[in-house]
Every structure is written in C-alpha cells, then in structure tokens.
Scaffold this active site. Structure first.
Site, PDB file in Angstrom:
ATOM      1  N   HIS A  22       0.702  -1.187  -0.089  1.00 34.55           N
ATOM      2  CA  HIS A  22      -0.032  -0.041   0.050  1.00 34.55           C
ATOM      3  C   HIS A  22       0.852   1.301   0.069  1.00 34.55           C
ATOM      4  CE1 HIS A  22      -3.072  -2.546   2.365  1.00 34.55           C
ATOM      5  NE2 HIS A  22      -3.325  -2.631   1.025  1.00 34.55           N
ATOM      6  N   LYS A  46     -15.760  -8.161   3.859  1.00 35.19           N
ATOM      7  CA  LYS A  46     -14.875  -8.424   4.728  1.00 35.19           C
ATOM      8  C   LYS A  46     -15.341  -7.710   6.259  1.00 35.19           C
ATOM      9  CE  LYS A  46     -10.660  -8.046   1.641  1.00 35.19           C
ATOM     10  NZ  LYS A  46      -9.482  -7.138   1.329  1.00 35.19           N
ATOM     11  N   ARG A  96      -1.352  -6.297  -8.042  1.00 38.29           N
ATOM     12  CA  ARG A  96      -0.207  -7.353  -7.966  1.00 38.29           C
ATOM     13  C   ARG A  96      -0.559  -8.539  -8.970  1.00 38.29           C
ATOM     14  NH1 ARG A  96      -2.645  -8.091  -1.855  1.00 38.29           N
ATOM     15  NH2 ARG A  96      -4.236  -8.353  -3.302  1.00 38.29           N
ATOM     16  N   SER A 133      -3.011  -8.197   3.155  1.00 38.40           N
ATOM     17  CA  SER A 133      -3.194  -7.896   4.375  1.00 38.40           C
ATOM     18  C   SER A 133      -3.854  -9.423   4.941  1.00 38.40           C
ATOM     19  CB  SER A 133      -4.494  -6.880   4.137  1.00 38.40           C
ATOM     20  OG  SER A 133      -3.867  -5.723   3.950  1.00 38.40           O
TER      21      SER A 133
HETATM   22  O1  PNS Z   1      -8.643  -3.240   0.490  1.00 42.15           O
HETATM   23  P1  PNS Z   1      -9.873  -3.772  -0.235  1.00 42.15           P
HETATM   24  O2  PNS Z   1     -10.636  -4.461   1.024  1.00 42.15           O
HETATM   25  O3  PNS Z   1      -9.419  -4.731  -1.482  1.00 42.15           O
HETATM   26  O4  PNS Z   1     -10.781  -2.732  -0.468  1.00 42.15           O
HETATM   27  C1  PNS Z   1     -11.943  -2.790  -1.402  1.00 42.15           C
HETATM   28  C2  PNS Z   1     -12.810  -1.615  -1.118  1.00 42.15           C
HETATM   29  C3  PNS Z   1     -13.008  -0.984   0.285  1.00 42.15           C
HETATM   30  C4  PNS Z   1     -11.952  -0.464  -2.029  1.00 42.15           C
HETATM   31  C5  PNS Z   1     -14.089  -1.875  -2.039  1.00 42.15           C
HETATM   32  O5  PNS Z   1     -14.796  -2.652  -1.028  1.00 42.15           O
HETATM   33  C6  PNS Z   1     -15.014  -0.438  -1.836  1.00 42.15           C
HETATM   34  O6  PNS Z   1     -14.961   0.297  -2.961  1.00 42.15           O
HETATM   35  N1  PNS Z   1     -15.878  -0.187  -0.968  1.00 42.15           N
HETATM   36  C7  PNS Z   1     -16.674   0.852  -0.675  1.00 42.15           C
HETATM   37  C8  PNS Z   1     -18.210   0.360  -1.097  1.00 42.15           C
HETATM   38  C9  PNS Z   1     -18.394   0.576  -2.660  1.00 42.15           C
HETATM   39  O7  PNS Z   1     -18.211   1.528  -3.356  1.00 42.15           O
HETATM   40  N2  PNS Z   1     -18.989  -0.408  -3.249  1.00 42.15           N
HETATM   41  C10 PNS Z   1     -18.961  -0.468  -5.048  1.00 42.15           C
HETATM   42  C11 PNS Z   1     -17.955  -1.313  -5.450  1.00 42.15           C
HETATM   43  S1  PNS Z   1     -18.054  -1.214  -7.373  1.00 42.15           S
END
Ligand code: PNS
Length: 173
Positions: A22, A46, A96, A133
């Site tokens: 990150h 999650k 990645r 993570s």
């Molecule tokens: O680090 P991660 O867990 O891969 O991050 C995922 C994250 C937080 C970026 C994704 O779950 C997200 O964008 N969450 C906010 C809700 C949202 O916008 N949902 C629509 C996705 S298309």
C-alpha cells in the site's frame, strides 16, 4: 520535464492492516499526481475486520507521514462518493496479480458507470507482489514474522494485538 498542475486521486481500501505494498502505491501516486487521499473504507465482503477503522486510519497516517501531499481519512458509503467528497480526479488502485486485475476491472467499470469517475492502475513493486493484508493477519495471529511486510507502526500494533512474533519455526506443538 515540465511540471504540470497537481491532481488529487483517491486511494480506497480496507487497509486492515496497511502494508508496504500500500505504501508503495501511495508513493507512486503522490509522485505521479501530487495529492493522494487514502480512503480507509469498510469492505462489505470483509465484515469481520481485525483492526478498528479509526486505528487503521492512524496507522496509515503514521505510515505515510514522511510523504507530503498525502491525507488519510475514513469514509463511509461508496468509493465513488468518497472520491466526490475528496474532490478526486481519479481513483487509483494497485495491481499485484492477474486476479487483482479481474476484480479491480469490474469495480472500475461499475464505479465509472455510477459517477463517471475513472480508475488508474499502478503496478506494485515486483518484490512486493506477494504481500497481502489477509496473509499478514494470519501470520501475525500465529506468531510469524511480518516486519518485512509492514511499516514499523503496523508491526507494533499487530504485536500489541497478538504478541511479539516468534521469529523462528520452533515452538510448542
Ligand atoms: O482493500 P480492499 O478490501 O480490497 O478494498 C476494497 C474497497 C474498500 C475499495 C471496496 O470494497 C469499496 O470500494 N468499498 C466501498 C463500497 C463501494 O464503493 N462498493 C461498490 C464497488 S463497485
């Protein structure tokens, strides 16, 4: 090379915990765009996070404190809403693996369909492509060494949660 005006980009993630991969994405993004808002968000896939959101924000702040142009905040709701609130020109994501690309591409298209915001991908460093993570949480939980994968503040936070790493393969069975 002539310098162009700084842009603001949103780097959303759950950062549970924030790790060296990150940090590399934030470093690349700040160098390319000028201003980065790290958005610490809830990932509905999650639900049982390890580190409380407010502490994840603190750890990401401590880990990026040496970089100017970086802000870290918690956001609720959608990434596209966070991008609008932050005044971000783009969303950035690190890649990645091909698996990351598949997931991120679907999110990027979906996010673009909702508000028109574009997503820019940044390749992770080759020597950090294995860092995740999820595995950091698992290794820390069982006392394995994670200090090469995370900033020092995150290593201490994990040691506070799970105890210090054993540093070796010996241990009681
Ligand atoms: O680090 P991660 O867990 O891969 O991050 C995922 C994250 C937080 C970026 C994704 O779950 C997200 O964008 N969450 C906010 C809700 C949202 O916008 N949902 C629509 C996705 S298309």
């Amino acid at each position: 090379m002539a310098s162009s005006p700084a842009l603001t980009v949103l780097y959303p993630g759950s950062f549970d915990p924030f790790h060296n991969g990150h940090l590399d994405v934030v470093s690349q993004a700040v160098e390319l765009f000028g201003n980065v808002v790290v958005a610490v968000m809830h990932n509905p896939d999650k639900p049982s996070g390890l580190i409380p959101l407010a502490e994840r924000v603190q750890l990401a702040r401590q880990s990026t404190a040496h970089l100017s142009g970086v802000r870290v905040d918690a956001f609720a709701g959608l990434a596209v809403q966070a991008a609008a609130v932050a005044g971000a020109h783009f969303i950035v994501k690190g890649l990645r693996t091909p698996g990351d690309f598949e997931v991120e591409q679907q999110m990027a298209h979906t996010n673009h369909s909702v508000t028109g915001v574009r997503t820019v991908y940044l390749p992770c460093r080759a020597d950090q492509a294995y860092i995740s993570s999820r595995f950091i949480r698992e290794i820390a939980q069982y006392g394995g060494r994670i200090d090469h994968m995370v900033p020092a503040s995150v290593a201490s936070a994990l040691a506070g949660i799970f105890g210090k790493p054993s540093g070796g393969s010996e241990g009681s069975s």
